[in-house]
Design an enzyme around this catalytic site. Sequence first.
Site, PDB file in Angstrom:
ATOM      1  N   ASP A  31      -8.310 -18.869 -24.945  1.00  0.00           N
ATOM      2  CA  ASP A  31      -8.524 -20.065 -24.124  1.00  0.00           C
ATOM      3  C   ASP A  31      -7.438 -21.104 -24.425  1.00  0.00           C
ATOM      4  O   ASP A  31      -7.376 -22.159 -23.784  1.00  0.00           O
ATOM      5  CB  ASP A  31      -9.941 -20.632 -24.280  1.00  0.00           C
ATOM      6  CG  ASP A  31     -10.266 -21.047 -25.697  1.00  0.00           C
ATOM      7  OD1 ASP A  31      -9.417 -20.855 -26.596  1.00  0.00           O
ATOM      8  OD2 ASP A  31     -11.369 -21.572 -25.916  1.00  0.00           O
ATOM      9  N   SER A  32      -6.531 -20.783 -25.369  1.00  0.00           N
ATOM     10  CA  SER A  32      -5.319 -21.596 -25.558  1.00  0.00           C
ATOM     11  C   SER A  32      -4.526 -21.668 -24.256  1.00  0.00           C
ATOM     12  O   SER A  32      -3.665 -22.533 -24.106  1.00  0.00           O
ATOM     13  CB  SER A  32      -4.449 -21.015 -26.681  1.00  0.00           C
ATOM     14  OG  SER A  32      -4.232 -19.634 -26.478  1.00  0.00           O
ATOM     15  N   ASP A  84     -11.137 -14.328 -24.522  1.00  0.00           N
ATOM     16  CA  ASP A  84     -11.913 -15.428 -25.093  1.00  0.00           C
ATOM     17  C   ASP A  84     -13.071 -15.803 -24.179  1.00  0.00           C
ATOM     18  O   ASP A  84     -12.899 -15.908 -22.964  1.00  0.00           O
ATOM     19  CB  ASP A  84     -11.015 -16.662 -25.237  1.00  0.00           C
ATOM     20  CG  ASP A  84     -10.792 -17.041 -26.685  1.00  0.00           C
ATOM     21  OD1 ASP A  84     -11.547 -16.585 -27.563  1.00  0.00           O
ATOM     22  OD2 ASP A  84      -9.838 -17.796 -26.937  1.00  0.00           O
ATOM     23  N   LYS A 110     -14.208 -12.611 -27.486  1.00  0.00           N
ATOM     24  CA  LYS A 110     -14.187 -13.431 -28.706  1.00  0.00           C
ATOM     25  C   LYS A 110     -14.967 -14.717 -28.461  1.00  0.00           C
ATOM     26  O   LYS A 110     -14.860 -15.304 -27.386  1.00  0.00           O
ATOM     27  CB  LYS A 110     -12.746 -13.768 -29.103  1.00  0.00           C
ATOM     28  CG  LYS A 110     -12.643 -14.716 -30.307  1.00  0.00           C
ATOM     29  CD  LYS A 110     -11.249 -14.769 -30.892  1.00  0.00           C
ATOM     30  CE  LYS A 110     -10.318 -15.735 -30.226  1.00  0.00           C
ATOM     31  NZ  LYS A 110     -10.785 -17.153 -30.259  1.00  0.00           N
ATOM     32  N   GLU A 126     -16.504 -18.447 -30.655  1.00  0.00           N
ATOM     33  CA  GLU A 126     -16.298 -19.299 -31.834  1.00  0.00           C
ATOM     34  C   GLU A 126     -17.610 -19.690 -32.508  1.00  0.00           C
ATOM     35  O   GLU A 126     -18.601 -19.966 -31.828  1.00  0.00           O
ATOM     36  CB  GLU A 126     -15.543 -20.584 -31.414  1.00  0.00           C
ATOM     37  CG  GLU A 126     -14.152 -20.312 -30.871  1.00  0.00           C
ATOM     38  CD  GLU A 126     -13.389 -21.573 -30.506  1.00  0.00           C
ATOM     39  OE1 GLU A 126     -13.889 -22.694 -30.757  1.00  0.00           O
ATOM     40  OE2 GLU A 126     -12.280 -21.435 -29.956  1.00  0.00           O
ATOM     41  N   GLU A 145      -9.149 -19.397 -38.641  1.00  0.00           N
ATOM     42  CA  GLU A 145      -8.115 -20.368 -38.240  1.00  0.00           C
ATOM     43  C   GLU A 145      -8.183 -21.621 -39.109  1.00  0.00           C
ATOM     44  O   GLU A 145      -9.273 -22.173 -39.357  1.00  0.00           O
ATOM     45  CB  GLU A 145      -8.332 -20.748 -36.761  1.00  0.00           C
ATOM     46  CG  GLU A 145      -7.349 -21.807 -36.279  1.00  0.00           C
ATOM     47  CD  GLU A 145      -7.305 -21.961 -34.762  1.00  0.00           C
ATOM     48  OE1 GLU A 145      -8.003 -21.217 -34.038  1.00  0.00           O
ATOM     49  OE2 GLU A 145      -6.551 -22.849 -34.311  1.00  0.00           O
TER      50      GLU A 145
HETATM   51  O1  KIV Z   1      -7.207 -19.248 -27.843  1.00  0.00           O
HETATM   52  C1  KIV Z   1      -6.479 -18.714 -28.685  1.00  0.00           C
HETATM   53  O2  KIV Z   1      -5.278 -18.471 -28.455  1.00  0.00           O
HETATM   54  C2  KIV Z   1      -7.054 -18.399 -29.983  1.00  0.00           C
HETATM   55  C3  KIV Z   1      -6.115 -18.016 -31.081  1.00  0.00           C
HETATM   56  C4  KIV Z   1      -5.344 -19.183 -31.546  1.00  0.00           C
HETATM   57  C5  KIV Z   1      -6.795 -17.306 -32.179  1.00  0.00           C
HETATM   58  O3  KIV Z   1      -8.228 -18.475 -30.145  1.00  0.00           O
END
Ligand code: KIV
Length: 267
Positions: free
Chosen positions: A43-44, A82, A112, A114, A182
Amino acid sequence: MKNVKTFKKMKKDGQKIVMVTAYDYPSGKYVQSADVDILLVGDSLGMVILGYEDTLKVTLKDIIHHTKAARRGADDTFIVADMPFMSYHLSIEETKENAALLITEGGANAVKLEGGKPSRLEAIRAIVDCEIPVVAHLGLTPQSIHLLGGYKVQGKKEAGSIEILTQAKEIEKAGAFMLVLEGIPEELGRKISVELSIPTIGIGAGRFTDGQVLVYHDILGMADLKPKFVKSYAQLNKDIPDIIKKFTKEVKDGKFPAVENIYNPIK
Ligand code: KIV
């Protein structure tokens, strides 16, 4: 294609696991051609692709759209997508549905999410129960920045470090096959990696995690900010404008298009 069993064996054999983010067809293609073990549609993308100031506005639709594109570029790479903010917080039914969409529509192999508190463990168990592999994410979890008070290293004090280690163990028990760590001190990253049998992937978590992840734009030197844990292997944020300036100048100077770029040039 590598899979959850490959990653387990890589940890057992002491082989480092490499995860890189990618969000579209070209980045997917380059990440696959570089033999990266895992492609993360993070989600970056909210920050590096969509220009938001954090990851919180990213939607499930955004992640599906970008996962589909990355998959077109990386047809033989294990993809983790994500789960965005609020896509696994409301109810277990919705959590399962959203995780499934990332697999069936997006084409991801795993999802993924969090956090490690009891409601997150329940989400992990429910998704794994649908036969969907889950990567968990602890430490500096960007979807919690308002609660954390900003992008700050987590687990520096004893109580925080014990909490993260305890959650990591619970996450393994809940059935996650991998854990991203992280923004934590190196010793905590090492301890969790030794105590867990599932692989840990670090970003700003020191040298002793089972693998490392970086954001594509950070590796290429394209991001606006450069935190301490980032190493950029190029400076594309300088090179790209220089290249476009060259094109602009050639057009203005009448040097582009040249004869070799023209169909039936006038003699
Ligand atoms: O969203 C993302 O790119 C991440 C990584 C930094 C692990 O969660």
